[in-house]
Design a protein around this motif. Sequence first.
Motif, PDB file in Angstrom:
ATOM      1  N   GLY A 208     -24.950 -57.129  72.710  1.00 11.83           N
ATOM      2  CA  GLY A 208     -23.796 -56.274  72.413  1.00 11.83           C
ATOM      3  C   GLY A 208     -23.581 -56.090  70.933  1.00 11.83           C
ATOM      4  N   ARG A 209     -22.351 -55.709  70.608  1.00  6.50           N
ATOM      5  CA  ARG A 209     -22.017 -55.359  69.241  1.00  6.50           C
ATOM      6  C   ARG A 209     -22.172 -56.536  68.277  1.00  6.50           C
ATOM      7  N   GLY A 210     -22.193 -57.743  68.844  1.00 12.76           N
ATOM      8  CA  GLY A 210     -22.400 -58.931  68.018  1.00 12.76           C
ATOM      9  C   GLY A 210     -23.734 -58.942  67.288  1.00 12.76           C
ATOM     10  N   MET A 211     -24.658 -58.061  67.687  1.00 11.39           N
ATOM     11  CA  MET A 211     -25.965 -58.016  67.029  1.00 11.39           C
ATOM     12  C   MET A 211     -25.920 -57.249  65.707  1.00 11.39           C
ATOM     13  N   LYS A 212     -24.764 -56.675  65.407  1.00 11.21           N
ATOM     14  CA  LYS A 212     -24.514 -56.036  64.104  1.00 11.21           C
ATOM     15  C   LYS A 212     -25.231 -54.705  63.844  1.00 11.21           C
ATOM     16  N   GLY A 213     -26.429 -54.525  64.345  1.00 11.16           N
ATOM     17  CA  GLY A 213     -27.113 -53.253  64.085  1.00 11.16           C
ATOM     18  C   GLY A 213     -28.419 -53.178  64.846  1.00 11.16           C
ATOM     19  N   CYS A 233     -27.761 -53.432  77.426  1.00 12.36           N
ATOM     20  CA  CYS A 233     -26.785 -53.531  76.340  1.00 12.36           C
ATOM     21  C   CYS A 233     -25.391 -53.187  76.838  1.00 12.36           C
ATOM     22  N   SER A 234     -24.396 -53.462  76.017  1.00  7.83           N
ATOM     23  CA  SER A 234     -23.021 -53.102  76.352  1.00  7.83           C
ATOM     24  C   SER A 234     -22.804 -51.624  76.015  1.00  7.83           C
ATOM     25  N   ARG A 235     -21.692 -51.106  76.489  1.00  2.00           N
ATOM     26  CA  ARG A 235     -21.468 -49.670  76.315  1.00  2.00           C
ATOM     27  C   ARG A 235     -21.332 -49.214  74.861  1.00  2.00           C
ATOM     28  N   PRO A 236     -20.538 -49.896  74.026  1.00  3.37           N
ATOM     29  CA  PRO A 236     -20.419 -49.391  72.650  1.00  3.37           C
ATOM     30  C   PRO A 236     -21.767 -49.309  71.944  1.00  3.37           C
ATOM     31  N   HIS A 248     -27.367 -49.112  79.133  1.00  3.70           N
ATOM     32  CA  HIS A 248     -25.938 -49.433  79.243  1.00  3.70           C
ATOM     33  C   HIS A 248     -25.599 -49.958  80.648  1.00  3.70           C
ATOM     34  N   VAL A 249     -25.133 -51.195  80.695  1.00 10.04           N
ATOM     35  CA  VAL A 249     -24.707 -51.750  81.982  1.00 10.04           C
ATOM     36  C   VAL A 249     -23.194 -51.930  81.990  1.00 10.04           C
ATOM     37  N   GLY A 250     -22.627 -51.935  83.189  1.00  5.96           N
ATOM     38  CA  GLY A 250     -21.186 -52.115  83.305  1.00  5.96           C
ATOM     39  C   GLY A 250     -20.610 -51.108  84.279  1.00  5.96           C
ATOM     40  N   GLN A 251     -19.307 -51.082  84.304  1.00  7.74           N
ATOM     41  CA  GLN A 251     -18.603 -50.237  85.265  1.00  7.74           C
ATOM     42  C   GLN A 251     -19.015 -48.773  85.160  1.00  7.74           C
ATOM     43  N   THR A 252     -19.220 -48.300  83.929  1.00  5.25           N
ATOM     44  CA  THR A 252     -19.594 -46.895  83.778  1.00  5.25           C
ATOM     45  C   THR A 252     -21.079 -46.741  83.459  1.00  5.25           C
ATOM     46  N   GLY A 253     -21.828 -47.808  83.550  1.00  2.00           N
ATOM     47  CA  GLY A 253     -23.272 -47.722  83.355  1.00  2.00           C
ATOM     48  C   GLY A 253     -23.969 -48.225  84.599  1.00  2.00           C
ATOM     49  N   ILE A 266     -22.015 -60.382  73.368  1.00  2.00           N
ATOM     50  CA  ILE A 266     -21.209 -59.469  74.192  1.00  2.00           C
ATOM     51  C   ILE A 266     -19.925 -60.215  74.533  1.00  2.00           C
ATOM     52  N   SER A 267     -18.776 -59.558  74.375  1.00  2.22           N
ATOM     53  CA  SER A 267     -17.509 -60.272  74.555  1.00  2.22           C
ATOM     54  C   SER A 267     -17.218 -60.582  76.019  1.00  2.22           C
ATOM     55  N   GLY A 268     -17.702 -59.693  76.933  1.00  3.71           N
ATOM     56  CA  GLY A 268     -17.428 -59.934  78.350  1.00  3.71           C
ATOM     57  C   GLY A 268     -16.171 -59.247  78.828  1.00  3.71           C
ATOM     58  N   ILE A 270     -13.843 -56.771  80.967  1.00  7.62           N
ATOM     59  CA  ILE A 270     -13.848 -56.625  82.420  1.00  7.62           C
ATOM     60  C   ILE A 270     -14.780 -55.490  82.874  1.00  7.62           C
ATOM     61  N   GLN A 271     -14.838 -54.406  82.069  1.00 11.62           N
ATOM     62  CA  GLN A 271     -15.703 -53.281  82.469  1.00 11.62           C
ATOM     63  C   GLN A 271     -17.180 -53.636  82.328  1.00 11.62           C
ATOM     64  N   HIS A 272     -17.495 -54.528  81.405  1.00 12.07           N
ATOM     65  CA  HIS A 272     -18.882 -54.966  81.286  1.00 12.07           C
ATOM     66  C   HIS A 272     -19.227 -55.890  82.461  1.00 12.07           C
ATOM     67  N   LEU A 273     -18.337 -56.836  82.732  1.00 10.28           N
ATOM     68  CA  LEU A 273     -18.574 -57.796  83.817  1.00 10.28           C
ATOM     69  C   LEU A 273     -18.791 -57.084  85.146  1.00 10.28           C
ATOM     70  N   ILE A 285     -24.378 -66.283  75.132  1.00  9.87           N
ATOM     71  CA  ILE A 285     -24.505 -66.784  73.762  1.00  9.87           C
ATOM     72  C   ILE A 285     -23.535 -65.989  72.897  1.00  9.87           C
ATOM     73  N   ASN A 286     -22.536 -66.675  72.344  1.00  9.29           N
ATOM     74  CA  ASN A 286     -21.493 -65.985  71.590  1.00  9.29           C
ATOM     75  C   ASN A 286     -20.917 -66.953  70.577  1.00  9.29           C
ATOM     76  N   LYS A 287     -20.604 -66.447  69.403  1.00 10.04           N
ATOM     77  CA  LYS A 287     -20.100 -67.383  68.382  1.00 10.04           C
ATOM     78  C   LYS A 287     -18.624 -67.713  68.581  1.00 10.04           C
ATOM     79  N   ASP A 304     -24.040 -68.845  66.553  1.00  8.28           N
ATOM     80  CA  ASP A 304     -24.418 -67.572  65.947  1.00  8.28           C
ATOM     81  C   ASP A 304     -25.753 -67.112  66.522  1.00  8.28           C
ATOM     82  N   ALA A 305     -25.756 -65.933  67.100  1.00  2.66           N
ATOM     83  CA  ALA A 305     -26.961 -65.418  67.738  1.00  2.66           C
ATOM     84  C   ALA A 305     -28.156 -65.426  66.785  1.00  2.66           C
ATOM     85  N   PHE A 306     -27.868 -65.153  65.499  1.00  2.00           N
ATOM     86  CA  PHE A 306     -28.969 -65.036  64.546  1.00  2.00           C
ATOM     87  C   PHE A 306     -29.652 -66.389  64.303  1.00  2.00           C
TER      88      PHE A 306
HETATM   89  C1  LIG Z   1     -12.883 -46.910  81.147  1.00  2.00           C
HETATM   90  C2  LIG Z   1     -13.764 -47.859  80.408  1.00  2.00           C
HETATM   91  C3  LIG Z   1     -15.035 -48.099  80.874  1.00  2.00           C
HETATM   92  C4  LIG Z   1     -15.888 -48.989  80.206  1.00  2.00           C
HETATM   93  N1  LIG Z   1     -17.136 -49.221  80.710  1.00  2.00           N
HETATM   94  C5  LIG Z   1     -17.927 -50.141  80.083  1.00  2.00           C
HETATM   95  C6  LIG Z   1     -19.225 -50.455  80.590  1.00  2.00           C
HETATM   96  O1  LIG Z   1     -19.675 -49.890  81.584  1.00  2.00           O
HETATM   97  N2  LIG Z   1     -19.967 -51.383  79.956  1.00  2.00           N
HETATM   98  C7  LIG Z   1     -19.529 -52.036  78.828  1.00  2.00           C
HETATM   99  O2  LIG Z   1     -20.276 -52.891  78.316  1.00  2.00           O
HETATM  100  N3  LIG Z   1     -18.317 -51.745  78.327  1.00  2.00           N
HETATM  101  C8  LIG Z   1     -17.516 -50.818  78.906  1.00  2.00           C
HETATM  102  N4  LIG Z   1     -16.309 -50.527  78.368  1.00  2.00           N
HETATM  103  C9  LIG Z   1     -15.977 -51.116  77.051  1.00  2.00           C
HETATM  104  C10 LIG Z   1     -15.458 -52.530  77.147  1.00  2.00           C
HETATM  105  O3  LIG Z   1     -14.077 -52.502  77.381  1.00  2.00           O
HETATM  106  C11 LIG Z   1     -15.743 -53.290  75.838  1.00  2.00           C
HETATM  107  O4  LIG Z   1     -15.155 -52.580  74.779  1.00  2.00           O
HETATM  108  C12 LIG Z   1     -17.215 -53.477  75.521  1.00  2.00           C
HETATM  109  O5  LIG Z   1     -17.893 -54.027  76.648  1.00  2.00           O
HETATM  110  C13 LIG Z   1     -17.391 -54.389  74.328  1.00  2.00           C
HETATM  111  O6  LIG Z   1     -18.745 -54.436  73.933  1.00  2.00           O
HETATM  112  P1  LIG Z   1     -19.308 -55.676  73.150  1.00  2.00           P
HETATM  113  O7  LIG Z   1     -19.000 -56.907  73.895  1.00  2.00           O
HETATM  114  O8  LIG Z   1     -20.723 -55.373  72.839  1.00  2.00           O
HETATM  115  O9  LIG Z   1     -18.523 -55.604  71.763  1.00  2.00           O
HETATM  116  P2  LIG Z   1     -17.300 -56.438  71.210  1.00  2.00           P
HETATM  117  O10 LIG Z   1     -16.157 -56.414  72.125  1.00  2.00           O
HETATM  118  O11 LIG Z   1     -17.130 -55.975  69.825  1.00  2.00           O
HETATM  119  O12 LIG Z   1     -17.837 -57.926  71.222  1.00  2.00           O
HETATM  120  C14 LIG Z   1     -18.816 -58.423  70.371  1.00  2.00           C
HETATM  121  C15 LIG Z   1     -18.960 -59.906  70.683  1.00  2.00           C
HETATM  122  O13 LIG Z   1     -20.010 -60.436  69.908  1.00  2.00           O
HETATM  123  C16 LIG Z   1     -19.614 -61.686  69.398  1.00  2.00           C
HETATM  124  N5  LIG Z   1     -20.353 -61.913  68.151  1.00  2.00           N
HETATM  125  C17 LIG Z   1     -20.177 -61.304  66.950  1.00  2.00           C
HETATM  126  N6  LIG Z   1     -21.078 -61.737  66.067  1.00  2.00           N
HETATM  127  C18 LIG Z   1     -21.841 -62.644  66.694  1.00  2.00           C
HETATM  128  C19 LIG Z   1     -22.940 -63.456  66.307  1.00  2.00           C
HETATM  129  N7  LIG Z   1     -23.440 -63.423  65.066  1.00  2.00           N
HETATM  130  N8  LIG Z   1     -23.467 -64.274  67.209  1.00  2.00           N
HETATM  131  C20 LIG Z   1     -22.985 -64.341  68.484  1.00  2.00           C
HETATM  132  N9  LIG Z   1     -21.962 -63.597  68.907  1.00  2.00           N
HETATM  133  C21 LIG Z   1     -21.392 -62.751  68.022  1.00  2.00           C
HETATM  134  C22 LIG Z   1     -18.135 -61.599  69.219  1.00  2.00           C
HETATM  135  O14 LIG Z   1     -17.555 -62.897  69.273  1.00  2.00           O
HETATM  136  C23 LIG Z   1     -17.723 -60.733  70.386  1.00  2.00           C
HETATM  137  O15 LIG Z   1     -17.407 -61.510  71.542  1.00  2.00           O
HETATM  138  C24 LIG Z   1     -15.453 -49.636  79.035  1.00  2.00           C
HETATM  139  C25 LIG Z   1     -14.151 -49.396  78.560  1.00  2.00           C
HETATM  140  C26 LIG Z   1     -13.315 -48.520  79.232  1.00  2.00           C
HETATM  141  C27 LIG Z   1     -11.933 -48.312  78.705  1.00  2.00           C
END
Ligand SMILES: Cc1cc2nc3c(=O)[nH]c(=O)nc-3n(C[C@H](O)[C@H](O)[C@H](O)COP(=O)(O)OP(=O)(O)OC[C@H]3O[C@@H](n4cnc5c(N)ncnc54)[C@H](O)[C@@H]3O)c2cc1C
Lengths: 323, 275
Positions: A208-213, A233-236, A248-253, A266-268, A270-273, A285-287, A304-306
């Motif tokens: 997920g977004r925790g991978m920075k880029g 991967c997560s949606r964002p 993209h996996v999750g409720q809308t993937g 990945i934060s986890g 509810i839509q991802h779960l 794996i999450n920091k 830290d994932a890295f």
């Molecule tokens: C209607 C609707 C539908 C949606 N459908 C989906 C869907 O299908 N799938 C989906 O995934 N999301 C979906 N979302 C979005 C969802 O709500 C979350 O915003 C999204 O899952 C967050 O993605 P993320 O965990 O990658 O990013 P973030 O929420 O930004 O989380 C990043 C995580 O990485 C961790 N992290 C940061 N740096 C490091 C590091 N160096 N090492 C280890 N960990 C680190 C952080 O602690 C954090 O927990 C939907 C939202 C809505 C409103």
Amino acid sequence: MSVLVFVESTNGSFKKSAFEAVSYGARIAAQIGTEAHAVALENIPDDMLKSLGEYGASKVCSIKNDSLKNFDANVFASVINDIAAKLSATIVIFSMSYSGKAIAPVLAAKMNAGMVPGAIDLPKWEGSEMKVNKNVFSGKAIATYALHSEKKIICLTPNTVAAEKTENKSSVESIDVTVPVSKITVKEVVKAGGKISLTDADIVVSAGRGMKGPENWGMIEEMANILGAATACSRPVADIHWRPHEEHVGQTGLTVRPNLYIAIGISGAIQHLAGVNGSKVIVVINKDPEAPFFKAADYGIVGDAFEVVPKLNEAFKKFKSAV
Amino acid sequence: MITLTSTLFFYFYRPSEMHRNKRQNTNEIMKFLVCISKAPDTTTKISFTDNSTKFNNDKVQFIINPYDEWYALVRAIELKEKLGGTVTVLNVGAADNEAIIRKALAIGADDAVRIDAEPDDALFVASQIAQHVKSETYDIVLCGKETIDYNGSEVGGMIAGFLDWTFVSLATSLELNGNTATLNREIAGGHEVIELTTPFVLSAAKGMAEARIPNMRGIMAARTKPIKVISPVSAEKFSSIVSYELPKEKSGVKLISPEHPDELVNLLQNEAKVI
Ligand SMILES: Cc1cc2nc3c(=O)[nH]c(=O)nc-3n(C[C@H](O)[C@H](O)[C@H](O)COP(=O)(O)OP(=O)(O)OC[C@H]3O[C@@H](n4cnc5c(N)ncnc54)[C@H](O)[C@@H]3O)c2cc1C
Ligand SMILES: Nc1ncnc2c1ncn2[C@@H]1O[C@H](COP(=O)(O)O)[C@@H](O)[C@H]1O
């Protein structure tokens, strides 16, 4: 009366979900005292067709017709409808996959059959009424569906009911059906280059977004390579184009239910779960020790994932070279 | 919830050849029908009542099913804006669904149809929609890929089956040139570009369009846009949900030190047996 199983194949070979569907169909046939037959709509060699008998199919056939090369749900449904009629099938089984999801509902309308879109266990019977469980609310609950129609279609969720081997008593037969002309012209097919398909994978490595880029995905792909896993991967991450949206996996993937789902950064939410909580084992794996994903996990590393991922990759490599 | 009348009667639908002929020699504008369903907001905590036989919709915020709104509806509106035509939204459901219908009108649909029936069986819902499509002259019926509550992915294909129209599932793009449509769709292990002529039914997946937020003008305009309420035709209901349960809770996460990833490998191999 009989059970007909549509067995999915790609490029002439069967997927694991096909064996699961055949075995499932055979067990339902046994429940109601009849036989299960299998049909593939591709040109499959006879010895491969025969192997479906190991999972309990009685008659096995494949339709060899060039008009079936391109996927058309209406054409496939029409052919399966004819075969079902010829074999007096009242129950038709599909895998809940790309093609199953498209063909089954068209067939349900044609056959006037009740349908369960995504069974997760063997049905129970009360006379001709059938009850079976299905995941609903994107895996947040399970519902028991009852079907009371004479004809029934069940789509089996892959990776929920294991295929069971039995004595092979199958016979390969040919069957004559008319294949209607497709109204679809296929202009271009883009295969996702030999990679393991996400919905079939036994192991999924997801980040997920925790991978920075996007430049940091090398270690994620490395882990997937070592484990023979698919990447997700997560949606964002898909929305900002770090990764292709097919991941993209999750409720809308996509919904995945691998044996092992490894979630990194990945934060986890509810839509991802919702798209992954059917996985048998979840590793997170999450920091952030407060990340909600840990509540849904079986194993976790707070770190830290890295730092963690490269070390873990080494450990996986060591394990793989030992086996 | 299954009514007596609906189980007593039985309907067979025939493909509507007449419809196709009616459209063929005309140069009319495109008529889009977008099927929208109501779904609980994605953050809803799921619970049940009546001894776990009914979904508890107390305090639940309902929305338009995301696939229907973000992809099917928005793409139909975009094409109408570009090429002309009309976008009708259709919902099979009770009167309290009008809130989500108004939202679809605010986003830009021209008018709406509500078929006044409980949508508790997919084949029943699809036969209602198919019957309505036959009484009109739609060119393209757009559905979402699945509803996020019951995750059926079935209504679109069933509509196509009843009408004998081609069903394009998991479409991620839609372009039109006259009555020829070019679509991208997901297939096992990749995607493909296909072409076909109207009429057809599609199910929309991510990629087809970007979600739109209704603006003030749209919200005002929606107030006076027509919602036609029609009675259901008799059709059988073949399936029902007899009970619900929540999945077993995880027994709790086992934490492993970041210094000892080999410990995780060991657990995955010997305890979980997944590698
Ligand atoms: C209607 C609707 C539908 C949606 N459908 C989906 C869907 O299908 N799938 C989906 O995934 N999301 C979906 N979302 C979005 C969802 O709500 C979350 O915003 C999204 O899952 C967050 O993605 P993320 O965990 O990658 O990013 P973030 O929420 O930004 O989380 C990043 C995580 O990485 C961790 N992290 C940061 N740096 C490091 C590091 N160096 N090492 C280890 N960990 C680190 C952080 O602690 C954090 O927990 C939907 C939202 C809505 C409103
Ligand atoms: N009650 C309904 N009214 C109108 N359209 C519906 C209804 N239920 C489902 N649909 C459409 O069919 C699609 C697939 O739904 P489902 O088969 O329930 O997963 C949805 O995304 C909608 O476009």
